[in-house]
Write an enzyme that holds these catalytic residues in place. Structure first.
Site, PDB file in Angstrom:
ATOM      1  N   ARG A  27       0.831  -1.206   0.000  1.00  0.00           N
ATOM      2  CA  ARG A  27       0.000   0.000   0.000  1.00  0.00           C
ATOM      3  C   ARG A  27       0.864   1.254   0.000  1.00  0.00           C
ATOM      4  NH1 ARG A  27      -2.599  -4.364   1.959  1.00  0.00           N
ATOM      5  NH2 ARG A  27      -4.875  -4.375   2.057  1.00  0.00           N
ATOM      6  N   GLY A  91      -0.852 -11.887  -5.507  1.00  0.00           N
ATOM      7  CA  GLY A  91      -2.260 -11.575  -5.749  1.00  0.00           C
ATOM      8  C   GLY A  91      -2.582 -10.147  -5.343  1.00  0.00           C
ATOM      9  N   ARG A 119      -5.218 -18.130 -10.036  1.00  0.00           N
ATOM     10  CA  ARG A 119      -6.070 -17.572  -8.964  1.00  0.00           C
ATOM     11  C   ARG A 119      -7.213 -16.726  -9.538  1.00  0.00           C
ATOM     12  NH1 ARG A 119      -2.141 -15.287  -4.459  1.00  0.00           N
ATOM     13  NH2 ARG A 119      -4.125 -15.060  -3.373  1.00  0.00           N
ATOM     14  N   GLN A 164      -8.271  -7.402  -0.477  1.00  0.00           N
ATOM     15  CA  GLN A 164      -7.728  -7.173  -1.816  1.00  0.00           C
ATOM     16  C   GLN A 164      -8.811  -6.612  -2.736  1.00  0.00           C
ATOM     17  OE1 GLN A 164      -5.735 -10.707  -3.198  1.00  0.00           O
ATOM     18  NE2 GLN A 164      -4.116 -10.514  -1.680  1.00  0.00           N
ATOM     19  N   ASP A 309      -4.353 -15.537   6.796  1.00  0.00           N
ATOM     20  CA  ASP A 309      -3.028 -16.011   6.368  1.00  0.00           C
ATOM     21  C   ASP A 309      -2.345 -16.870   7.433  1.00  0.00           C
ATOM     22  OD1 ASP A 309      -3.353 -14.754   3.948  1.00  0.00           O
ATOM     23  OD2 ASP A 309      -2.245 -12.959   4.524  1.00  0.00           O
ATOM     24  N   ARG A 383       3.707 -19.678   2.863  1.00  0.00           N
ATOM     25  CA  ARG A 383       3.122 -19.920   4.198  1.00  0.00           C
ATOM     26  C   ARG A 383       3.142 -21.408   4.554  1.00  0.00           C
ATOM     27  NH1 ARG A 383       2.708 -15.084   5.848  1.00  0.00           N
ATOM     28  NH2 ARG A 383       1.866 -13.473   4.496  1.00  0.00           N
TER      29      ARG A 383
END
Ligand code: S3P
Length: 423
Positions: A27, A91, A119, A164, A309, A383
């Site tokens: 951001r 993403g 995705r 998102q 997440d 992850r």
């Protein structure tokens, strides 16, 4: 890259500083690029995903240079790029940039790696199209060919709690006449709203609805705090490795991200927040963790976006808690860098966990002594790599993680910091 991980008997000790938040870094560079003037971003993430966003902003004519900090000089206007814009594995980059680029007076193409190209992008193509955007895709997947158009405002009610998607629409709305509103079923992370406000945008939130109007952004000095999603691996390791006592410094504690702390408390984990403060409009603190005996918990509903997440590493945590942990309402986990429901269930089963896949989550019976002694896969997912590493710290026999290099997507410093707590 293969990585072998073995059981730790003496516990994790000491303190580490948690590296920069990935979400806030994306951001910061995008909003600084949209402001007219010089912004300074302190502690920008070294992860590959935010670096993909930075490279795209440079390809759009923004002047960016690392001194100690990341210095962004922009006119606030983006330029037509010379070639395709590569979002890599990210993403966040693709969905945010779709919102920025749809309303420009030039065309652009957003591409991604193999995983990102699988995705779903319909979630952003659909609302942007309602705003007048023209986006060609491969059946709602990348690459996205964006023919820049003047967009009009929209009142959009989303059936997904996704920061998102929300950010994509807010970034598009920033450039539209009239008020754009975005309503989500539960509140997802609100870093975009906070940073837009911090940089002077006309934006407000009432319950689950955010409203934005066309605004001019002021350049700013933005300090990026540590990433709670990165801290999560150490929170879990500290709770499950016997004799551990650690302090994680400079962790972002925005309440839309702290689901893992709420859950650890419900599980009876010993977790303490120290020195709560505010940095560039975000809550920040230090976290103290001590090895704990844990009980099972049910995780569902509005807390899910606050820990989305962290769910793979929470699955590891649940293998060490007494009772049946149930995780539901998390079907969007199947749309992340991998199908994280299938991936974590398959890999934790291999090392001896009692875990079952459901359509929207998983069920784990604990406490289980994990056996390990096998190879596990990361599915090209950072992850998964870090969650399995944490599991390896409590397995009776060493595990070998294939594809460990994927940690670099969000947390290149992961192993070095782990070793610091082990020395
Ligand atoms: C992110 C939002 C989340 C999260 C992702 C980063 C962000 O995705 O999974 O890693 O920075 O806004 P969704 O908003 O799609 O759930």
């Amino acid at each position: 890259m293969k990585k072998s991980v073995k059981k730790i008997s003496k516990g994790l000790k000491g303190e580490i500083s948690i590296p920069a938040d990935k979400s806030i870094s994306h951001r910061a560079v995008i909003l600084a690029s949209l402001a007219n003037g010089k912004s300074i971003i302190k502690n920008f993430s070294k992860g590959q995903d935010p670096l993909s966003t930075l490279q795209i902003c440079k390809n759009l004519g923004v002047d960016a240079e690392f001194k100690n900090d990341l210095i962004i000089n922009s006119t606030g206007k983006l330029c037509s790029p010379a070639g395709e814009l590569d979002c890599g594995n990210s993403g966040t980059t693709m969905r945010f940039m779709a919102g920025v680029l749809a309303g420009q007076n030039f065309n652009s193409i957003l591409t991604g790696d193999k995983s990102l190209s699988k995705r779903p992008m319909k979630r952003v193509i659909e609302p942007l199209t309602l705003m007048g955007a023209e986006i060609l895709s491969k059946d709602n997947h990348a690459p996205l060919s964006i023919n820049g158009k003047n967009l009009h405002n929209i009142d959009y009610v989303s059936n997904l709690a996704s920061a998102q998607v929300k950010s994509c629409i807010l970034l598009a709305g920033l450039n539209c006449e009239g008020k754009t509103t975005f309503t989500e079923p539960y509140i997802s992370r609100d870093h975009t709203e906070r940073m837009l406000k911090f940089m002077g945008a006309n934006i407000s939130t009432c319950r689950n609805t955010t409203t934005i109007e066309k605004s001019v952004l002021r350049p700013q000095i933005i300090e990026v705090c540590g990433d709670i999603s990165s801290a999560a691996y150490f929170i879990v390791a500290g709770l499950i490795v016997p004799n551990s006592e650690i302090i994680l410094k400079n962790v972002g504690l925005n309440p839309t991200r702290t689901g893992i702390i709420e859950i650890v408390k419900q599980m009876g984990g010993n977790i303490e927040i120290l020195d709560l403060r505010n940095v560039s409009g975000e809550e920040v603190g230090d976290i103290k963790i001590t090895y704990s005996s844990l009980k099972a918990v049910t995780i569902k509903g509005e807390i899910i976006p606050k820990l989305i997440d962290e769910l793979p590493v929470i699955a590891v945590l649940a293998t060490q808690a007494d009772g049946t942990t149930i995780i539901k309402d998390a079907q969007d986990l199947r749309n992340k860098e991998s199908d994280r429901i299938k991936a974590i269930v398959t890999e934790l089963k291999k090392i001896g966990a009692d875990i079952e896949e459901t359509q929207d989550g998983f069920i784990i019976n604990g406490k289980t002594e994990l056996q390990g002694g096998c190879e596990v896969e990361t599915y090209h997912d950072h992850r998964l790599a870090m969650s399995l590493y944490v599991a390896g710290l409590v397995c009776n026999n060493p595990i070998c993680i294939n594809g460990f290099e994927w940690v670099n997507i969000s947390f290149p410093e992961f192993e070095q910091l782990c070793n610091k707590l082990l020395s």
